[in-house]
Design an enzyme around this catalytic site. Structure first.
Site, PDB file in Angstrom:
ATOM      1  N   ASP A 241     -10.517   2.157  -3.460  1.00 39.19           N
ATOM      2  CA  ASP A 241     -11.045   1.970  -2.195  1.00 39.19           C
ATOM      3  C   ASP A 241     -12.741   2.090  -2.181  1.00 39.19           C
ATOM      4  OD1 ASP A 241      -8.964   1.476  -0.797  1.00 39.19           O
ATOM      5  OD2 ASP A 241      -8.770   3.439  -0.129  1.00 39.19           O
TER       6      ASP A 241
ATOM      7  N   ASP B  79       0.682  -1.077   0.045  1.00 37.62           N
ATOM      8  CA  ASP B  79      -0.076   0.150   0.084  1.00 37.62           C
ATOM      9  C   ASP B  79       0.746   1.312  -0.162  1.00 37.62           C
ATOM     10  OD1 ASP B  79      -2.266   1.326   0.223  1.00 37.62           O
ATOM     11  OD2 ASP B  79      -3.042   0.737   2.101  1.00 37.62           O
TER      12      ASP B  79
HETATM   13  C1  DGJ Z   1      -5.830   1.843   1.885  1.00 39.54           C
HETATM   14  C2  DGJ Z   1      -5.958   0.619   0.975  1.00 39.54           C
HETATM   15  O1  DGJ Z   1      -6.633   1.131  -0.312  1.00 39.54           O
HETATM   16  C3  DGJ Z   1      -7.119  -0.142   1.929  1.00 39.54           C
HETATM   17  O2  DGJ Z   1      -7.663  -1.287   1.218  1.00 39.54           O
HETATM   18  C4  DGJ Z   1      -6.628  -0.489   2.998  1.00 39.54           C
HETATM   19  O3  DGJ Z   1      -5.398  -1.369   2.711  1.00 39.54           O
HETATM   20  C5  DGJ Z   1      -6.283   0.761   3.679  1.00 39.54           C
HETATM   21  N1  DGJ Z   1      -5.211   1.601   2.977  1.00 39.54           N
HETATM   22  C6  DGJ Z   1      -5.312   0.194   5.317  1.00 39.54           C
HETATM   23  O4  DGJ Z   1      -4.638   1.425   5.856  1.00 39.54           O
END
Ligand code: DGJ
Length: 738
Positions: free
Chosen positions: A549, A479
């Site tokens: 997301d 991430d």
């Molecule tokens: C952003 C990501 O896109 C999510 O899927 C998740 O992993 C969060 N960060 C966790 O902090």
């Protein structure tokens, strides 16, 4: 041979199965562009393509060549300062401050195949797919700096890959202020510019506008390719649709600051530039050193945008994505992020894991919060060791329990980041990006590690690699949740600070390279708050990415459809989440959520321990259904049929067709259910018109021609039990019966 060279006349004709790209050496020694488009036969010379006539009031190269006016020329890699006032492909500053260059062609090399680049993600030709690489060597008469312009032809996907490499063989440093990967001068401007723009949770929506005089561009200065713009763009004729018409697709194999621009000049020609953003960029080309640009991808078709997307998708899987995973079916996963956020411990997770296993789900992905003392997003980034209260018996113990069930295991990291409240920050405050005199700007309460520092890469490699080994991980989710501010490295001198953002991303690539080589069987997924780094640089290391997301099925229609123009569905992580949806509160049925997520790498991201037996049964059926058709969903030929960006966007439909045209699945999604609505039909694409098919096991046979040209009658949506008739989805499973 796909590259035909007339050495006497300095003509280079790059042919793919359906296209031709022709360049030449111009009278001043620079490279000129003659043609790019549908394939032409090879000729001795192309006088027609090179014709010029003198125009008044413009600079000429010299008095002996009155019609050789730089402003009128179609060039391959133009400079500024010799009478061409359009944006240049590069700018080189000499020690005396002069920015004038006079590069001239010297000679060429032609080799079979395509080698990877050192230190940068790049295309390759491991499978001997007839790629050929031409490098034109140029030299600057003023400084002696060398320039290599590389062109690789991938004939069967109608793709050209371009890059530039500067080399300073002299004893004096010069500065590169701009260095594009690709320049393409097109002879007219009757094109639509298709860009894929948005924001967090709204990535890659299609915007289509006609070119206008002046500069139009997409770019990022965020240190990442960004949610806001994607480096992929299309130039299409105004009448081009998904099914017909001509279009150029351009993309950059890069994850940092980029700029794609189109400049329409006073003669209605179009100059396209693709590469590293020249803002916030400057590179000291010290004596004896090189600067290699990232690669740019160029593709053309006269058969519509579906064809363009498909040939690019085939190309990426064959020549860009890690071959270990390029054609390998991706596991169905369950991720605990939207199920638990930070509120979990080993026992709670094991109830999810056990339940997921019973449903046939194949992999558990442990997301954010397993390390340091992280129970919210304010702490512990950089402390890649177990969160003891959550895992009292250690991570390996937890990993072993997951594996003992026969499930695969994935783990989340955010390698590039650091929290002020972390052991790492307390030990190495100087590892943070930023000018120590400045007040650093937090984002999601976190700061960025200086990825230009070898000791940072070593630290991260050591920590992450040992967790991967100890837990026998099958998958890593990498991430990256903030952009660069106060771009500055304490390690670099003043004269090198404009190199920082590029060096940062080179550090990211280096870490990816080391980890993927040390753990060749681990599948990496890239993520940047969802789709903030959904680009080909990442795809080289991580064959799939978390698309967004935003897991709401309705929002996903635009996100996945927009993404599909430039990237194949196996690159898109797509999860079923809970309702009301966490991002927008919308309620959609489980069937609709599944039917959207099927057209990507399917996952679940919700607390299945809170679901009813009926819902669990439905998930079990979805998992079994996806397993049966997984290869088709992930690797079938993707067709857009009804666009969510067209008209009122009420209906979206798309489908995947098997390579042998023996099976296909189409999805149709309707937002609002209107009473007494006009009749609707579902049209199919990509079938064999001569073959006979059935749809959803209905005994009536249809020819492929009927399904494609007459379509299938779609009855009005009936109320679904417990859900509104809005946001409905239908799947059409098409099978050839002969
Ligand atoms: C952003 C990501 O896109 C999510 O899927 C998740 O992993 C969060 N960060 C966790 O902090």
């Amino acid at each position: 041979m796909t590259i035909k060279i007339n050495a006497q006349k300095n003509l280079f004709h790059l042919q793919t199965d359906h296209t031709s790209y022709i360049l030449t050496v111009m009278p001043n020694g620079e490279l000129g562009q003659l043609y790019y488009g549908d394939r032409l036969p090879v000729k001795e010379h192309y006088a027609n393509l090179a014709q010029r006539e003198e125009r008044g009031g413009m600079a000429t190269w010299n008095d002996g060549l009155p019609d050789f006016q730089p402003e009128m020329l179609k060039q391959e890699y133009a400079s500024l300062g010799k009478g061409d006032f359009r944006l240049p492909a590069f700018q080189l500053t000499q020690p005396n401050g002069s920015r004038t260059s006079e590069f001239a062609y010297q000679d060429y090399t032609l080799t079979a195949g395509k080698k990877r680049l050192a230190g940068l993600p790049a295309t390759f030709d491991d499978t001997h797919d007839d790629a050929e690489t031409l490098v034109c060597h140029l030299k600057d008469a003023i400084t002696g700096v060398r320039l290599d312009l590389a062109y690789t032809v991938f004939p069967h996907q109608d793709v050209l890959v371009r890059s530039a490499r500067f080399h300073n063989p002299t004893t004096t440093a010069v500065t590169l202020n701009a260095a594009a990967s690709l320049q393409l001068d097109l002879p007219d401007a009757d094109y639509d510019f298709l860009q894929f723009a948005g924001d967090w949770a709204r990535e890659r929506h299609l915007y289509r506008t006609h070119l206008r005089p002046g500069l139009q561009s997409i770019d990022s200065l965020r240190g990442a390719s960004s949610h806001q713009e994607n480096p992929f763009m299309i130039l299409a004729r105004p009448d081009t649709t998904d099914d017909q018409g001509s279009a150029f697709g351009l993309n950059l194999v890069y994850s940092g600051n980029f700029q794609d621009s189109v400049e329409v000049d006073q003669f209605a020609t179009s100059r396209v530039l693709v590469g590293i953003n020249p803002h916030e960029f400057g590179w000291q080309l010290a004596p004896g050193t090189d600067f290699q640009t990232p690669e740019a991808i160029l593709s053309y078709t006269d058969r519509g945008l579906n064809q363009l997307s498909q040939q690019l998708g085939v190309f990426y899987q064959a020549h860009l994505v890690n071959p270990t995973f390029a054609h390998q079916d991706r596991p169905i996963l369950i991720n605990n992020w939207e199920a638990t956020y930070f509120d979990f411990n080993e026992e709670k997770l094991m109830t999810i894991v056990q339940q997921a296993h019973d449903l046939g789900i194949e992999m558990f992905v442990l997301d954010d919060g397993w390390f340091g003392h992280r129970n919210d997003d304010t702490t512990s980034l950089g402390d890649w060791f177990v969160n003891q209260p959550k895992f009292p018996h250690g991570l390996t113990h937890f990993g072993d329990r997951v594996h003992a069930l026969g499930m695969q295991l994935g783990l989340w990291f955010e390698p590039e980041m650091i929290s002020q409240d972390s052991d790492l920050y307390r030990q190495h405050p100087d590892w943070v990006v930023g000018d120590p005199a400045a007040t650093l700007t937090p984002s999601r309460h976190q700061f960025v590690l200086d990825m230009t520092r070898p000791e940072v890469i070593d630290y991260l490699f050591g920590k992450i690699s040992s967790v991967i080994s100890a837990m026998h991980l099958d998958y890593v989710k990498w991430d990256m949740n903030r952009n660069l501010t106060e771009a500055f490295s304490r390690r670099l001198g003043a004269e090198q600070q404009l190199e920082f953002t590029h060096r940062y991303i080179l550090g990211v690539y280096q870490l990816y390279d080391r980890l993927t080589h040390a753990h060749p069987d681990v599948l990496f997924e890239s993520c940047a708050s969802g789709g903030g780094r959904f680009d080909l640089g990442m795809m080289y290391y991580a064959p799939q990415a978390w698309t967004s997301d935003d897991t709401d099925a309705v929002e996903r229609l635009k996100i996945q459809c927009g993404t599909s123009y430039g990237y194949p569905q196996a690159m898109m992580g797509a999860h079923v989440s809970a309702v009301p949806n966490d991002q927008n509160g919308r309620v959609t049925s489980l069937a609709t959520r599944g039917a959207v997520a099927f057209f990507g790498d399917l996952g679940y991201e919700l607390d299945i321990t809170q679901m009813t037996p009926a819902e669990l049964e439905q998930i079990k059926e979805q998992v079994a259904f996806y397993q049966e058709h997984r290869h088709l969903f992930q690797f079938g030929t993707f067709y857009r049929v009804d666009s969510p960006f067209a008209g009122d966007g009420n209906v979206t439909s798309w489908g995947v067709v098997a390579a042998d045209q023996g099976s296909a699945i189409f999805g149709r999604y309707q937002l609002l259910n209107h009473p007494n609505a006009p009749y609707q039909r579902q049209f199919f694409k990509g079938l064999d018109p001569q073959r006979t098919y059935t749809v959803n096991q209905d005994p009536e046979p249809f020819s492929g021609a009927e399904l494609m040209h007459a379509g299938l009658f779609v009855p009005t949506v009936k109320p679904q039990q417990g859900y509104s008739s809005d946001f409905s989805a239908q799947l059409f499973i098409v099978r050839a019966v002969q």
